[in-house]
Design a protein around this motif. Sequence first.
Motif, PDB file in Angstrom:
ATOM      1  N   MET A 171      10.591  -4.981  -0.933  1.00 17.76           N
ATOM      2  CA  MET A 171      11.890  -4.473  -0.484  1.00 17.76           C
ATOM      3  C   MET A 171      12.974  -5.016  -1.398  1.00 17.76           C
ATOM      4  SD  MET A 171      11.408  -4.852   3.653  1.00 17.76           S
ATOM      5  CE  MET A 171      11.437  -6.642   3.601  1.00 17.76           C
ATOM      6  N   ASN A 172      13.633  -4.133  -2.098  1.00 13.71           N
ATOM      7  CA  ASN A 172      14.719  -4.493  -3.007  1.00 13.71           C
ATOM      8  C   ASN A 172      16.039  -3.935  -2.503  1.00 13.71           C
ATOM      9  OD1 ASN A 172      12.774  -5.641  -4.730  1.00 13.71           O
ATOM     10  ND2 ASN A 172      12.512  -3.726  -5.840  1.00 13.71           N
ATOM     11  N   SER A 173      17.116  -4.475  -3.016  1.00 15.81           N
ATOM     12  CA  SER A 173      18.464  -4.006  -2.649  1.00 15.81           C
ATOM     13  C   SER A 173      18.623  -3.895  -1.141  1.00 15.81           C
ATOM     14  CB  SER A 173      18.744  -2.649  -3.311  1.00 15.81           C
ATOM     15  OG  SER A 173      18.619  -2.730  -4.704  1.00 15.81           O
ATOM     16  N   LEU A 174      18.270  -4.943  -0.458  1.00 13.41           N
ATOM     17  CA  LEU A 174      18.293  -4.929   1.004  1.00 13.41           C
ATOM     18  C   LEU A 174      19.706  -4.782   1.536  1.00 13.41           C
ATOM     19  CD1 LEU A 174      15.534  -7.568   1.635  1.00 13.41           C
ATOM     20  CD2 LEU A 174      15.563  -5.268   2.613  1.00 13.41           C
ATOM     21  N   LYS A 175      19.797  -4.084   2.656  1.00 12.06           N
ATOM     22  CA  LYS A 175      21.069  -3.815   3.314  1.00 12.06           C
ATOM     23  C   LYS A 175      21.009  -4.353   4.748  1.00 12.06           C
ATOM     24  CE  LYS A 175      21.369   0.596   0.820  1.00 12.06           C
ATOM     25  NZ  LYS A 175      21.512   2.067   0.970  1.00 12.06           N
ATOM     26  N   PRO A 176      22.166  -4.620   5.343  1.00  6.46           N
ATOM     27  CA  PRO A 176      22.163  -5.089   6.739  1.00  6.46           C
ATOM     28  C   PRO A 176      21.418  -4.134   7.678  1.00  6.46           C
ATOM     29  CG  PRO A 176      24.303  -5.464   5.761  1.00  6.46           C
ATOM     30  CD  PRO A 176      23.506  -4.690   4.751  1.00  6.46           C
ATOM     31  N   GLU A 177      21.466  -2.860   7.412  1.00 11.63           N
ATOM     32  CA  GLU A 177      20.782  -1.894   8.275  1.00 11.63           C
ATOM     33  C   GLU A 177      19.263  -1.944   8.145  1.00 11.63           C
ATOM     34  OE1 GLU A 177      23.292  -1.285   6.117  1.00 11.63           O
ATOM     35  OE2 GLU A 177      23.037   0.695   5.152  1.00 11.63           O
ATOM     36  N   ASP A 178      18.753  -2.726   7.210  1.00 14.33           N
ATOM     37  CA  ASP A 178      17.307  -2.944   7.107  1.00 14.33           C
ATOM     38  C   ASP A 178      16.833  -4.052   8.056  1.00 14.33           C
ATOM     39  OD1 ASP A 178      17.660  -2.507   3.578  1.00 14.33           O
ATOM     40  OD2 ASP A 178      16.879  -1.040   4.998  1.00 14.33           O
ATOM     41  N   THR A 179      17.770  -4.718   8.700  1.00 19.69           N
ATOM     42  CA  THR A 179      17.413  -5.785   9.622  1.00 19.69           C
ATOM     43  C   THR A 179      16.571  -5.241  10.766  1.00 19.69           C
ATOM     44  OG1 THR A 179      19.363  -7.114   9.107  1.00 19.69           O
ATOM     45  CG2 THR A 179      18.332  -7.472  11.257  1.00 19.69           C
ATOM     46  N   ALA A 180      15.404  -5.843  10.966  1.00 16.55           N
ATOM     47  CA  ALA A 180      14.470  -5.377  11.990  1.00 16.55           C
ATOM     48  C   ALA A 180      13.242  -6.283  11.992  1.00 16.55           C
ATOM     49  CB  ALA A 180      14.034  -3.945  11.718  1.00 16.55           C
ATOM     50  N   VAL A 181      12.422  -6.098  13.012  1.00 13.44           N
ATOM     51  CA  VAL A 181      11.072  -6.651  12.969  1.00 13.44           C
ATOM     52  C   VAL A 181      10.193  -5.612  12.280  1.00 13.44           C
ATOM     53  CG1 VAL A 181       9.093  -7.456  14.297  1.00 13.44           C
ATOM     54  CG2 VAL A 181      11.425  -7.975  15.079  1.00 13.44           C
ATOM     55  N   TYR A 182       9.486  -6.051  11.267  1.00  9.73           N
ATOM     56  CA  TYR A 182       8.627  -5.155  10.488  1.00  9.73           C
ATOM     57  C   TYR A 182       7.176  -5.347  10.917  1.00  9.73           C
ATOM     58  CZ  TYR A 182      12.412  -3.734   7.460  1.00  9.73           C
ATOM     59  OH  TYR A 182      13.577  -3.188   6.977  1.00  9.73           O
ATOM     60  N   TYR A 183       6.522  -4.215  11.182  1.00 10.66           N
ATOM     61  CA  TYR A 183       5.145  -4.227  11.658  1.00 10.66           C
ATOM     62  C   TYR A 183       4.224  -3.555  10.652  1.00 10.66           C
ATOM     63  CZ  TYR A 183       7.168  -5.296  16.224  1.00 10.66           C
ATOM     64  OH  TYR A 183       7.845  -5.884  17.262  1.00 10.66           O
ATOM     65  N   CYS A 184       3.108  -4.176  10.412  1.00  4.15           N
ATOM     66  CA  CYS A 184       2.035  -3.576   9.643  1.00  4.15           C
ATOM     67  C   CYS A 184       1.144  -2.796  10.605  1.00  4.15           C
ATOM     68  CB  CYS A 184       1.246  -4.693   8.967  1.00  4.15           C
ATOM     69  SG  CYS A 184      -0.233  -4.178   8.090  1.00  4.15           S
ATOM     70  N   ALA A 185       0.636  -1.647  10.156  1.00  2.00           N
ATOM     71  CA  ALA A 185      -0.204  -0.817  11.011  1.00  2.00           C
ATOM     72  C   ALA A 185      -1.351  -0.240  10.192  1.00  2.00           C
ATOM     73  CB  ALA A 185       0.624   0.309  11.622  1.00  2.00           C
ATOM     74  N   ALA A 186      -2.474  -0.049  10.846  1.00  2.00           N
ATOM     75  CA  ALA A 186      -3.655   0.494  10.184  1.00  2.00           C
ATOM     76  C   ALA A 186      -4.125   1.759  10.885  1.00  2.00           C
ATOM     77  CB  ALA A 186      -4.771  -0.542  10.167  1.00  2.00           C
ATOM     78  N   ALA A 187      -4.414   2.775  10.079  1.00  2.00           N
ATOM     79  CA  ALA A 187      -4.939   4.025  10.618  1.00  2.00           C
ATOM     80  C   ALA A 187      -6.463   3.977  10.678  1.00  2.00           C
ATOM     81  CB  ALA A 187      -4.485   5.180   9.738  1.00  2.00           C
ATOM     82  N   ASN A 188      -7.038   4.963  11.323  1.00  2.00           N
ATOM     83  CA  ASN A 188      -8.493   5.129  11.330  1.00  2.00           C
ATOM     84  C   ASN A 188      -8.924   6.271  10.429  1.00  2.00           C
ATOM     85  OD1 ASN A 188      -9.010   3.005  13.056  1.00  2.00           O
ATOM     86  ND2 ASN A 188      -9.101   4.274  14.896  1.00  2.00           N
TER      87      ASN A 188
END
Length: 123
Positions: free
Chosen positions: A82-99
């Motif tokens: 993640m580059n050039s981060l902005k305040p609106e990028d503030t969040a909990v980030y989750y990794c997810a896996a598909a089947n």
Amino acid sequence: QVQLVESGGGLVQTGASLRLSCAASGRTFSRYAMGWFRQAPGKTREFVAAISGAGGSNYLDSVKGRFTISRDNAKNTVYLQMNSLKPEDTAVYYCAAANTYYSGSYRYEYPHWGQGTQVTVSS
């Protein structure tokens, strides 16, 4: 049983960079698509990026050109640069896996989730 463990979140200033990592275990990593989602306070969880088993990727429009998803199948790990981060990028980030080998931007396509990592971007 698929397990996903995220790391790399933190508190940064506007314009800074972070790299999130997600270590996967429990099955053959390279056969399945992976994704990143995020959830800001008071908002629904939203799609950020996904990468297929072949390495093709797609992104949320607001992060295109700033974020890059990648995977290292030898390390069973998916990354979100993640580059050039902005305040609106503030969040909990989750990794997810598909089947599946390919996946899109819908939560129902991802039955496996990590615990999340906090990203806070100060102005």
